[in-house]
Motif scaffolding. Sequence first.
Motif, PDB file in Angstrom:
ATOM      1  N   ALA A 182      11.715   7.905 -54.538  1.00 17.34           N
ATOM      2  CA  ALA A 182      10.601   7.077 -54.411  1.00 17.34           C
ATOM      3  C   ALA A 182       9.915   6.426 -54.145  1.00 17.34           C
ATOM      4  CB  ALA A 182       9.968   7.255 -56.075  1.00 17.34           C
ATOM      5  N   MET A 183       8.977   6.618 -52.885  1.00 18.08           N
ATOM      6  CA  MET A 183       9.035   6.154 -51.650  1.00 18.08           C
ATOM      7  C   MET A 183       7.634   5.289 -51.734  1.00 18.08           C
ATOM      8  SD  MET A 183      10.556   5.739 -49.428  1.00 18.08           S
ATOM      9  CE  MET A 183      11.851   6.278 -50.276  1.00 18.08           C
ATOM     10  N   VAL A 237       8.300  -2.219 -54.681  1.00 22.93           N
ATOM     11  CA  VAL A 237       9.067  -3.543 -55.109  1.00 22.93           C
ATOM     12  C   VAL A 237       9.314  -4.481 -53.860  1.00 22.93           C
ATOM     13  CG1 VAL A 237      11.280  -3.036 -55.587  1.00 22.93           C
ATOM     14  CG2 VAL A 237       9.955  -1.398 -56.804  1.00 22.93           C
ATOM     15  N   ASN A 238       8.912  -3.310 -52.408  1.00 22.42           N
ATOM     16  CA  ASN A 238       9.282  -3.960 -50.952  1.00 22.42           C
ATOM     17  C   ASN A 238       8.041  -4.515 -50.581  1.00 22.42           C
ATOM     18  OD1 ASN A 238      12.043  -3.444 -51.071  1.00 22.42           O
ATOM     19  ND2 ASN A 238      12.027  -1.384 -50.200  1.00 22.42           N
ATOM     20  N   SER A 239       6.975  -4.909 -51.657  1.00 20.70           N
ATOM     21  CA  SER A 239       6.329  -5.097 -50.955  1.00 20.70           C
ATOM     22  C   SER A 239       5.929  -5.097 -48.700  1.00 20.70           C
ATOM     23  CB  SER A 239       5.338  -6.408 -51.031  1.00 20.70           C
ATOM     24  OG  SER A 239       5.463  -6.406 -52.442  1.00 20.70           O
ATOM     25  N   ASN A 240       5.898  -3.942 -48.398  1.00 24.74           N
ATOM     26  CA  ASN A 240       6.339  -3.367 -47.452  1.00 24.74           C
ATOM     27  C   ASN A 240       6.091  -1.787 -47.468  1.00 24.74           C
ATOM     28  OD1 ASN A 240       7.245  -3.587 -44.704  1.00 24.74           O
ATOM     29  ND2 ASN A 240       8.597  -5.177 -44.707  1.00 24.74           N
ATOM     30  N   ILE A 241       5.533  -1.719 -46.174  1.00 22.13           N
ATOM     31  CA  ILE A 241       5.157   0.052 -45.267  1.00 22.13           C
ATOM     32  C   ILE A 241       6.301   0.475 -44.935  1.00 22.13           C
ATOM     33  CG2 ILE A 241       3.384   0.137 -46.321  1.00 22.13           C
ATOM     34  CD1 ILE A 241       2.541   0.232 -42.968  1.00 22.13           C
ATOM     35  N   PHE A 242       7.226  -0.514 -44.478  1.00 23.92           N
ATOM     36  CA  PHE A 242       8.745  -0.259 -43.467  1.00 23.92           C
ATOM     37  C   PHE A 242       9.748  -0.188 -44.501  1.00 23.92           C
ATOM     38  CE2 PHE A 242       5.242  -1.366 -40.015  1.00 23.92           C
ATOM     39  CZ  PHE A 242       5.122  -0.055 -39.909  1.00 23.92           C
ATOM     40  N   ARG A 271      13.061  -0.331 -37.095  1.00 24.55           N
ATOM     41  CA  ARG A 271      11.462   0.772 -37.247  1.00 24.55           C
ATOM     42  C   ARG A 271      12.173   1.754 -37.991  1.00 24.55           C
ATOM     43  NH1 ARG A 271       6.211  -0.342 -36.534  1.00 24.55           N
ATOM     44  NH2 ARG A 271       6.551  -2.083 -36.724  1.00 24.55           N
ATOM     45  N   HIS A 272      11.280   1.559 -39.624  1.00 22.69           N
ATOM     46  CA  HIS A 272      11.927   3.507 -40.249  1.00 22.69           C
ATOM     47  C   HIS A 272      10.425   3.167 -41.291  1.00 22.69           C
ATOM     48  CE1 HIS A 272      16.261   2.042 -39.568  1.00 22.69           C
ATOM     49  NE2 HIS A 272      15.854   0.463 -39.681  1.00 22.69           N
ATOM     50  N   ASP A 273      10.062   4.602 -41.160  1.00 19.99           N
ATOM     51  CA  ASP A 273       8.865   4.884 -42.366  1.00 19.99           C
ATOM     52  C   ASP A 273       9.154   5.541 -43.172  1.00 19.99           C
ATOM     53  OD1 ASP A 273       6.425   6.383 -41.727  1.00 19.99           O
ATOM     54  OD2 ASP A 273       7.149   8.110 -42.206  1.00 19.99           O
ATOM     55  N   THR A 274       7.934   4.833 -44.391  1.00 23.46           N
ATOM     56  CA  THR A 274       8.157   5.228 -45.653  1.00 23.46           C
ATOM     57  C   THR A 274       6.681   6.509 -45.662  1.00 23.46           C
ATOM     58  OG1 THR A 274       7.254   3.490 -46.602  1.00 23.46           O
ATOM     59  CG2 THR A 274       9.235   3.515 -46.437  1.00 23.46           C
ATOM     60  N   LEU A 275       5.977   6.479 -45.097  1.00 22.64           N
ATOM     61  CA  LEU A 275       5.000   6.745 -45.312  1.00 22.64           C
ATOM     62  C   LEU A 275       4.530   8.051 -44.818  1.00 22.64           C
ATOM     63  CD1 LEU A 275       2.960   4.481 -43.013  1.00 22.64           C
ATOM     64  CD2 LEU A 275       2.981   4.404 -46.211  1.00 22.64           C
ATOM     65  N   LEU A 276       5.629   9.292 -43.767  1.00 21.67           N
ATOM     66  CA  LEU A 276       4.718  10.166 -43.977  1.00 21.67           C
ATOM     67  C   LEU A 276       5.557  11.461 -44.717  1.00 21.67           C
ATOM     68  CD1 LEU A 276       4.043  10.701 -39.743  1.00 21.67           C
ATOM     69  CD2 LEU A 276       2.782   9.910 -41.543  1.00 21.67           C
ATOM     70  N   CYS A 277       5.358  12.721 -44.482  1.00 22.86           N
ATOM     71  CA  CYS A 277       5.596  13.504 -45.876  1.00 22.86           C
ATOM     72  C   CYS A 277       7.212  14.311 -44.148  1.00 22.86           C
ATOM     73  CB  CYS A 277       5.038  14.862 -45.789  1.00 22.86           C
ATOM     74  SG  CYS A 277       4.186  15.320 -44.722  1.00 22.86           S
TER      75      CYS A 277
END
Length: 204
Positions: free
Chosen positions: A50-51, A57-62, A88-94
């Motif tokens: 679950a992104m 949990v990581n308090s980070n968007i990457f 640089r790894h993304d957690t935002l986009l579908c």
Amino acid sequence: MTASHHILPARHGAAYVLNAGEHALVRNPYGNQVVDTWALALANPEEHSAMEHTRSVNSNIFFDNGQQVVSIHRRPMLTLVEDTSPGRHDTLLCPCSSAIYRELGCTAPHRSCTDNFHEAIGNHGVSLSFTPASLNLFMNVPVAADGSLDRLPPVSRPGDHVLLRAEMDVLLVLSACPQDITPINGADHTPRDIELEIRREGAA
Ligand SMILES: [Zn+2]
């Protein structure tokens, strides 16, 4: 320790059982390739990565070295234990989908990470009626101070890798993103193969 080596062909996906403590090394031989990544709890595949909880949990968007992917129940599923890329790894986009390719003007069928996810889990006898958000390894989505996003080629270099450790028994699902319309898989818009190494405990 034993290691098995696999190729994730460009535009395709696959799933691997990873028991707690085992590792998956994901190598980007050309540097340009995004890998959409999910984990499903082997005991209950509806408990998926679950992104939204991972960012919380990581308090980070990457997704940085030492951070964890957690499940919808906030249980640790994967830890990033090694990262030779610029991180640089993304957690935002579908994950990309047939709907996105239609929006981009495709009139013919186009492979997608969403379809790859369902194909890959289906090969393990698992089906889900929805597609969880993906962790997008190597995907370069800078976020400006005003909240706007960009979609840029990866900053990873040829041969860069990440090493993921399973924190529970999971089905690890990977998709070498088929996106060839935007430059998210490199300025030449050419999806390429990914190399995998699954490391298990025990003698060969
Ligand atoms: Zn994709």
